[in-house]
Write a protein that holds these residues in place. Structure first.
Motif, short mmCIF file in Angstrom:
data_model
loop_
_atom_site.label_atom_id
_atom_site.label_comp_id
_atom_site.label_asym_id
_atom_site.label_seq_id
_atom_site.Cartn_x
_atom_site.Cartn_y
_atom_site.Cartn_z
N SER A 11 100.54 117.70 81.46
CA SER A 11 99.09 117.93 81.34
C SER A 11 98.61 117.69 79.91
O SER A 11 97.52 117.17 79.68
CB SER A 11 98.70 119.33 81.81
OG SER A 11 99.34 120.30 81.04
N ARG A 12 99.42 118.08 78.91
CA ARG A 12 99.03 117.82 77.51
C ARG A 12 98.96 116.32 77.25
O ARG A 12 98.03 115.83 76.61
CB ARG A 12 100.05 118.44 76.54
CG ARG A 12 99.75 119.86 76.22
CD ARG A 12 100.70 120.32 75.13
NE ARG A 12 100.31 121.64 74.70
CZ ARG A 12 100.41 122.08 73.47
NH1 ARG A 12 100.91 121.32 72.54
NH2 ARG A 12 100.02 123.29 73.16
N LEU A 13 99.97 115.59 77.71
CA LEU A 13 99.98 114.14 77.49
C LEU A 13 98.82 113.47 78.23
O LEU A 13 98.20 112.55 77.72
CB LEU A 13 101.32 113.56 77.91
CG LEU A 13 102.51 114.01 77.06
CD1 LEU A 13 103.82 113.51 77.65
CD2 LEU A 13 102.37 113.56 75.62
N ASN A 14 98.52 113.96 79.42
CA ASN A 14 97.38 113.44 80.17
C ASN A 14 96.08 113.72 79.44
O ASN A 14 95.19 112.88 79.40
CB ASN A 14 97.33 114.08 81.56
CG ASN A 14 97.51 113.07 82.64
OD1 ASN A 14 97.61 111.88 82.38
ND2 ASN A 14 97.59 113.55 83.86
N SER A 15 95.97 114.91 78.85
CA SER A 15 94.78 115.26 78.07
C SER A 15 94.59 114.30 76.91
O SER A 15 93.49 113.82 76.65
CB SER A 15 94.89 116.69 77.53
OG SER A 15 94.93 117.62 78.56
N TYR A 16 95.68 114.01 76.21
CA TYR A 16 95.61 113.09 75.08
C TYR A 16 95.22 111.69 75.55
O TYR A 16 94.40 111.02 74.93
CB TYR A 16 96.95 113.04 74.34
CG TYR A 16 96.91 112.12 73.16
CD1 TYR A 16 96.30 112.53 71.98
CD2 TYR A 16 97.44 110.84 73.23
CE1 TYR A 16 96.23 111.68 70.88
CE2 TYR A 16 97.38 109.99 72.13
CZ TYR A 16 96.78 110.41 70.97
OH TYR A 16 96.71 109.57 69.90
N LYS A 17 95.79 111.28 76.66
CA LYS A 17 95.50 109.95 77.20
C LYS A 17 94.02 109.83 77.57
O LYS A 17 93.40 108.80 77.35
CB LYS A 17 96.38 109.70 78.43
CG LYS A 17 96.24 108.34 79.04
CD LYS A 17 97.17 108.21 80.23
CE LYS A 17 96.93 106.92 80.97
NZ LYS A 17 97.74 106.82 82.17
N LYS A 18 93.45 110.90 78.14
CA LYS A 18 92.04 110.87 78.55
C LYS A 18 91.10 110.87 77.36
O LYS A 18 90.13 110.13 77.33
CB LYS A 18 91.72 112.06 79.45
CG LYS A 18 92.25 111.91 80.83
CD LYS A 18 91.83 113.09 81.69
CE LYS A 18 92.37 112.94 83.09
NZ LYS A 18 91.99 114.07 83.94
N CYS A 19 91.39 111.72 76.37
CA CYS A 19 90.48 111.81 75.21
C CYS A 19 91.21 112.47 74.04
O CYS A 19 91.46 113.68 74.06
CB CYS A 19 89.23 112.61 75.58
SG CYS A 19 88.07 112.76 74.20
N GLY A 20 91.52 111.68 73.04
CA GLY A 20 92.23 112.18 71.87
C GLY A 20 91.48 113.29 71.15
O GLY A 20 92.08 114.24 70.66
#
Length: 92
Positions: A11-20
């Motif tokens: 989920s953290r990596l997905n969050s970063y991928k969606k919006c840094g």
């Protein structure tokens, strides 16, 4: 000197991928927070840009450059407020 151990998750990596920027304010420096007004604006801007990107993927011959008129049409198609249209007007 103590090194901080950073835990990564899907989920953290997905969050970063969606919006840094969102990732930064959520995990790196959570003391700084975006007001819900700005967060909502960011979500709407992302939705419009995603809509325009999808539109261009569907039609390979469509002009790749996004114009202000494209953004306005996308805002109307997505029922976004006039505030989003003003955002694109001030940033195009």
């Amino acid at each position: 000197m103590t090194e901080e151990i950073v835990k990564y998750s899907a989920s953290r990596l997905n969050s970063y991928k969606k919006c840094g920027a969102w990732y930064y304010f959520q995990y790196v420096d959570p003391k700084i927070s975006l007001s819900s007004e700005y967060a909502e604006l960011g979500t709407d801007v992302h939705a419009v840009l995603e809509y325009l990107a999808e539109e261009r993927l569907q039609d390979p011959f469509k002009e790749r450059m996004i114009t202000l008129e494209d953004a306005k049409k996308a805002c109307l198609a997505l029922n976004k407020s006039d505030e989003i249209i003003r955002y694109f007007q001030s940033n195009f």
